[in-house]
Motif scaffolding. Structure first.
Motif, PDB file in Angstrom:
ATOM      1  N   GLN A  59       0.837  -1.203   0.000  1.00 58.42           N
ATOM      2  CA  GLN A  59       0.000   0.000   0.000  1.00 58.42           C
ATOM      3  C   GLN A  59       0.871   1.252   0.000  1.00 58.42           C
ATOM      4  OE1 GLN A  59      -2.589  -0.385   3.383  1.00 58.42           O
ATOM      5  NE2 GLN A  59      -3.998  -1.767   2.339  1.00 58.42           N
ATOM      6  N   ASN A  60       1.930   1.255   0.801  1.00 57.76           N
ATOM      7  CA  ASN A  60       2.848   2.399   0.829  1.00 57.76           C
ATOM      8  C   ASN A  60       3.473   2.629  -0.540  1.00 57.76           C
ATOM      9  OD1 ASN A  60       2.388   3.087   3.470  1.00 57.76           O
ATOM     10  ND2 ASN A  60       4.215   2.098   4.268  1.00 57.76           N
ATOM     11  N   SER A  61       3.858   1.549  -1.210  1.00 57.21           N
ATOM     12  CA  SER A  61       4.445   1.678  -2.549  1.00 57.21           C
ATOM     13  C   SER A  61       3.434   2.286  -3.516  1.00 57.21           C
ATOM     14  CB  SER A  61       4.904   0.323  -3.068  1.00 57.21           C
ATOM     15  OG  SER A  61       5.950  -0.178  -2.275  1.00 57.21           O
ATOM     16  N   GLN A  62       2.189   1.819  -3.449  1.00 56.91           N
ATOM     17  CA  GLN A  62       1.140   2.359  -4.324  1.00 56.91           C
ATOM     18  C   GLN A  62       0.889   3.834  -4.023  1.00 56.91           C
ATOM     19  OE1 GLN A  62      -2.197  -0.238  -3.682  1.00 56.91           O
ATOM     20  NE2 GLN A  62      -1.351  -1.883  -4.936  1.00 56.91           N
ATOM     21  N   ILE A  63       0.880   4.180  -2.760  1.00 55.29           N
ATOM     22  CA  ILE A  63       0.674   5.585  -2.375  1.00 55.29           C
ATOM     23  C   ILE A  63       1.838   6.432  -2.857  1.00 55.29           C
ATOM     24  CG2 ILE A  63       0.542   7.150  -0.401  1.00 55.29           C
ATOM     25  CD1 ILE A  63      -1.128   4.946   1.022  1.00 55.29           C
ATOM     26  N   ASP A  64       3.061   5.906  -2.742  1.00 57.34           N
ATOM     27  CA  ASP A  64       4.230   6.632  -3.246  1.00 57.34           C
ATOM     28  C   ASP A  64       4.095   6.897  -4.745  1.00 57.34           C
ATOM     29  OD1 ASP A  64       5.580   6.939  -0.858  1.00 57.34           O
ATOM     30  OD2 ASP A  64       6.857   5.172  -1.132  1.00 57.34           O
ATOM     31  N   VAL A  65       3.649   5.889  -5.492  1.00 55.61           N
ATOM     32  CA  VAL A  65       3.462   6.060  -6.937  1.00 55.61           C
ATOM     33  C   VAL A  65       2.405   7.141  -7.200  1.00 55.61           C
ATOM     34  CG1 VAL A  65       2.556   4.924  -9.014  1.00 55.61           C
ATOM     35  CG2 VAL A  65       4.228   3.747  -7.581  1.00 55.61           C
ATOM     36  N   GLN A  66       1.300   7.100  -6.457  1.00 52.78           N
ATOM     37  CA  GLN A  66       0.244   8.097  -6.632  1.00 52.78           C
ATOM     38  C   GLN A  66       0.756   9.498  -6.290  1.00 52.78           C
ATOM     39  OE1 GLN A  66      -2.844   6.533  -4.122  1.00 52.78           O
ATOM     40  NE2 GLN A  66      -3.686   5.228  -5.718  1.00 52.78           N
ATOM     41  N   ILE A  67       1.536   9.604  -5.230  1.00 49.80           N
ATOM     42  CA  ILE A  67       2.092  10.908  -4.841  1.00 49.80           C
ATOM     43  C   ILE A  67       3.026  11.421  -5.935  1.00 49.80           C
ATOM     44  CG2 ILE A  67       3.725  12.008  -3.247  1.00 49.80           C
ATOM     45  CD1 ILE A  67       2.437  10.340  -1.002  1.00 49.80           C
ATOM     46  N   ASN A  68       3.862  10.534  -6.472  1.00 42.61           N
ATOM     47  CA  ASN A  68       4.781  10.945  -7.538  1.00 42.61           C
ATOM     48  C   ASN A  68       4.020  11.406  -8.776  1.00 42.61           C
ATOM     49  OD1 ASN A  68       7.094  10.498  -6.032  1.00 42.61           O
ATOM     50  ND2 ASN A  68       7.337   8.398  -6.745  1.00 42.61           N
TER      51      ASN A  68
END
Length: 144
Positions: A59-68
């Motif tokens: 989930q953190n990785s997905q959120i990081d991608v969304q933030i980027n």
């Protein structure tokens, strides 16, 4: 007669000894089984926590991608806005210059012209500078 228990002969005491050993053996087996179940619950809990940690990492990785992606989109839009602001400023300046020329022509020619007022984009940022009516000009107007 009396309520005091009477001890039996030594043969009875021999019978009670295996019962005590049997109880100890059953208790030991029960304790081992309980400890085994406890270890299994502990292992299951550990496995659940490991799975949960892995899900949270995903989930953190997905959120990081969304933030980027959102950051990239923001930078792109901000850059486009800067370009549009620069264009707005340039066009507003051009319009001011054209209006100055029209006022000069109006004074020199004596012809009444409808010269629109230009709103200040900083005071009214959502109101784009535009003429209330289209500016009509032809080559005859600019001859001296």
């Amino acid at each position: 007669m009396s309520s005091i228990p009477v001890r039996r002969a030594s043969s009875s005491e021999g019978d009670s000894q295996p019962t005590s050993d049997e109880r100890k053996r059953k208790r030991m087996i029960s304790n081992r089984e309980s400890a085994r179940r406890s270890r299994m619950r502990k292992q299951q809990h550990l496995d659940d926590l490991i799975n949960q940690a892995e899900q949270l990492k995903n989930q953190n990785s997905q959120i990081d991608v969304q933030i980027n992606l959102a950051t990239q989109q923001y930078v792109k839009v901000e850059s486009e806005n800067a370009i549009l602001r620069a264009q707005l400023s340039e066009l507003t300046e051009r319009l001011h210059s054209i209006n100055s020329v029209l006022r000069f022509i109006e004074e020199v020619s004596g012809m009444a012209m409808d010269i629109p007022e230009i709103p200040d984009p900083l005071l009214k940022p959502l109101q784009l500078p535009r003429a209330a009516q289209p500016i009509m000009a032809n080559a005859d107007m600019l001859q001296f």
